[in-house]
Scaffold this motif. Structure first.
Motif, short mmCIF file in Angstrom:
data_model
loop_
_atom_site.label_atom_id
_atom_site.label_comp_id
_atom_site.label_asym_id
_atom_site.label_seq_id
_atom_site.Cartn_x
_atom_site.Cartn_y
_atom_site.Cartn_z
N ALA A 12 23.97 31.50 25.26
CA ALA A 12 24.17 31.10 24.35
C ALA A 12 24.10 31.88 23.35
O ALA A 12 24.12 32.78 23.47
CB ALA A 12 22.57 30.40 24.19
N PRO A 13 25.05 31.99 21.68
CA PRO A 13 25.04 32.49 21.38
C PRO A 13 24.16 33.24 20.67
O PRO A 13 23.10 32.27 20.85
CB PRO A 13 26.40 31.03 19.89
CG PRO A 13 26.21 30.88 20.54
CD PRO A 13 25.71 29.86 22.17
N ALA A 14 23.74 34.19 20.10
CA ALA A 14 22.74 34.88 19.24
C ALA A 14 23.21 35.96 18.12
O ALA A 14 24.35 35.45 17.77
CB ALA A 14 22.51 35.98 20.01
N GLU A 15 22.47 35.75 17.31
CA GLU A 15 22.19 36.92 16.45
C GLU A 15 21.70 38.27 17.30
O GLU A 15 20.59 38.53 17.33
CB GLU A 15 21.06 36.25 14.95
CG GLU A 15 21.47 34.78 14.68
CD GLU A 15 21.08 34.22 13.59
OE1 GLU A 15 20.63 34.64 12.42
OE2 GLU A 15 20.25 33.36 13.55
N VAL A 16 22.22 38.66 16.04
CA VAL A 16 21.88 40.46 16.76
C VAL A 16 21.53 40.80 15.54
O VAL A 16 22.16 41.55 14.67
CB VAL A 16 23.13 41.01 17.23
CG1 VAL A 16 22.76 42.75 17.39
CG2 VAL A 16 23.55 40.20 18.10
N ILE A 17 19.72 41.95 15.51
CA ILE A 17 19.76 42.36 14.38
C ILE A 17 19.95 44.17 14.72
O ILE A 17 19.03 44.75 15.46
CB ILE A 17 18.20 41.79 14.54
CG1 ILE A 17 17.78 41.03 14.13
CG2 ILE A 17 17.23 42.95 13.43
CD1 ILE A 17 16.25 40.54 14.38
N ASP A 54 18.88 46.82 9.37
CA ASP A 54 20.16 47.84 8.64
C ASP A 54 20.99 46.27 8.27
O ASP A 54 21.65 45.80 7.16
CB ASP A 54 20.97 48.31 9.82
CG ASP A 54 21.88 49.15 8.38
OD1 ASP A 54 22.42 50.32 7.75
OD2 ASP A 54 23.61 48.70 9.00
N HIS A 55 20.93 45.89 8.85
CA HIS A 55 22.36 44.28 9.57
C HIS A 55 21.50 43.25 10.16
O HIS A 55 21.53 43.61 11.15
CB HIS A 55 23.58 44.11 8.01
CG HIS A 55 24.51 44.72 10.11
ND1 HIS A 55 24.03 46.67 10.56
CD2 HIS A 55 25.52 45.01 10.32
CE1 HIS A 55 25.13 46.66 11.56
NE2 HIS A 55 25.93 45.28 11.40
N ILE A 56 22.79 41.94 9.96
CA ILE A 56 21.84 41.30 11.15
C ILE A 56 23.33 40.01 11.21
O ILE A 56 23.98 40.34 10.23
CB ILE A 56 20.86 39.97 10.54
CG1 ILE A 56 19.43 40.92 10.16
CG2 ILE A 56 21.28 38.78 11.17
CD1 ILE A 56 19.06 39.68 10.06
#
Length: 465
Positions: A12-17, A54-56
């Motif tokens: 599944a698509p994910a979010e990267v921290i 730093d960013h997401i």
């Protein structure tokens, strides 16, 4: 020293921290909450200081290690074993048996007058618990289903897969074999039979089974496991074998002396008894121990160059240039053997950091980089523990040192603060289907964020200025 754990790949698509220390965390969902970033992975929620981020970025497919599911140690570095198949009438009973995320036991009992319905109902319940990681409940339901229909290949196949996943491959074999006799041309059944054979140390049988399965249906995962089994078989073609109470030792003919082999077995048996006392349980089956000389260890295991040994269901030990059990080798043996105990107690569900932390603690090993690790924790530059749930194989040598040090620090903190008995209880909770965070909350009343804060204080107290 490495316990190999290959986890199911999330698609599944994910979010990267992206953290300021260069690390990344893959999450299902990310949200801001005051001074913290909260994120979800599976059923668990975590929080980290916003200042550490730093960013997401959104989108993407997480790497293999992002999954929190650990496969059973006895699966020999196998991907998570998820069988396929359904029973006639399963769809009609599913909503009646499982609703609001739970099994309705009263509905199950109401089916018991009709054996066919009861078998299907208990199978539905077992399948639900299996897919949600509660293996003890799943086992009970599958066993009830088999009491009503002992010759159903789908029930047999799921039950065999469950036994393999929980470190009971020897018990799984007769059920997998019976399913195969009933449906000899089913690739799903043959896949599970091959897994059971390989995990039960019947490598040549697994090779034959997987070759037949691939003839019926191409499968890249099975092809990968077939290649692994063939490497094993080729490397051990000319090996000799001897047995002791708890071990089966394989070795290259004259490459090791008889005196060394006797000493090694005696050391392992001594460690075995020590670990029974320390961890309160023991593996159910004889443990294979393979001695490798030269390049064969890395050819077979595909382990990184920094690894000193591997436990992937077999204790694989490189012994080139070694002719006696040195103190260092003795510690390696106890570390690798501890993984078999941890896996048995946790039902194959222990996260990698806890595996490695306990294994190092029982060697016993002292934290050699305590001051430096304390500084990293104070600066929030440690690897988040939830990012250490999967295999360490992806790490460079420098990263691996940090991952092992953090794991040991976490285990030592829990042991020193709560006792070894609470480490055991966390493992038992994992075996019951709890997530890592739920198990920790129940036993030491900490989630991942709280645990990392407590480790930071613990390290500062021991190693800080």
């Amino acid at each position: 020293m490495l316990f190999l754990s290959v986890c199911a790949v999330l698609t599944a698509p994910a979010e990267v921290i992206h953290l300021k220390n260069g690390r990344t965390i893959w999450a299902d969902h990310v949200r801001e909450n005051g001074s913290h970033i909260e994120y979800d992975r599976g059923d668990d929620s975590y929080a980290i200081p916003k200042a550490a981020v730093d960013h997401i970025e959104a989108g993407g497919v997480p790497p293999e290690y992002a999954s929190s599911r650990s496969s059973s140690k006895e699966t020999r570095d196998l991907p998570a074993l998820d069988p396929a198949g359904s029973l006639k009438g399963e769809d009609q009973l599913a909503d009646r048996i499982v609703h609001d995320g739970s099994v309705d036991t009263d509905a199950l009992h109401s089916l018991e007058r009709d054996p066919a319905s009861a078998a299907t109902g208990y199978f539905v319940a077992g399948k639900h618990e299996f897919e949600h990681g509660d293996f003890p409940k799943a086992r009970g339901y599958f066993e009830s289903a088999l009491r009503y229909d002992s010759a159903n290949p789908t029930i047999l196949n799921y039950y065999a897969a469950l036994l393999v996943r929980t470190g009971n491959a020897a018990q799984a074999l007769p059920y997998a074999e019976r399913a195969s006799r009933l449906t000899p041309e089913s690739p799903d059944v043959l896949d599970v039979l091959g897994y059971a054979q390989f995990a039960a140390d019947h490598t040549r049988d697994a090779i034959r089974t997987w070759k037949h399965a691939l003839e019926l249906r191409p499968d890249p995962v099975v092809r990968q496991m077939l290649a692994k089994a063939e490497r094993d078989a080729a490397a051990e073609a000319d090996f000799s074998e001897r047995e002791s109470n708890h071990f089966t030792l394989r070795y290259e003919g004259q490459q090791t002396s008889e005196a060394f082999r006797r000493q090694l077995i005696a050391t392992l048996e001594s460690h075995y008894e020590d670990l029974v006392r320390e961890l309160g349980a023991a593996p159910r089956n004889s443990i294979p121990v393979i001695l490798y000389t030269g390049q064969a260890f890395f050819d077979v295991t595909q382990a990184p160059s920094w690894s000193g040994a591997v436990n992937d269901g077999k204790l694989r030990i490189p012994v080139e240039g070694v002719n006696s059990v040195t103190p260092e080798l003795a510690r390696v043996l106890k570390h690798e053997l501890a993984h078999s105990f941890i896996n048995q107690i946790s039902g194959g569900r222990c996260p990698q950091w806890l595996h490695e932390g306990i294994a190092q603690a029982v060697e016993p090993k002292a934290l050699s980089n305590g001051r430096r690790l304390s500084e990293l924790f104070q600066a929030q530059r440690e690897i988040p523990l939830n990012a250490l749930e999967g295999s360490f194989m992806r790490f460079s040598p420098t990263e691996a040192v940090l991952a092992y040090d953090e794991s040991l620090a976490a285990a030592q903190y829990i042991q020193d603060t709560y006792g070894m008995s609470d480490l055991q209880r966390i493992l038992q909770r994992l075996a019951e289907g709890n997530s890592t965070e739920a198990a920790m909350r129940a036993i030491i009343h900490s989630d991942y964020g709280q645990l990392q804060n407590e480790i930071a204080k613990y390290l500062a107290g021991k190693y800080g200025n």
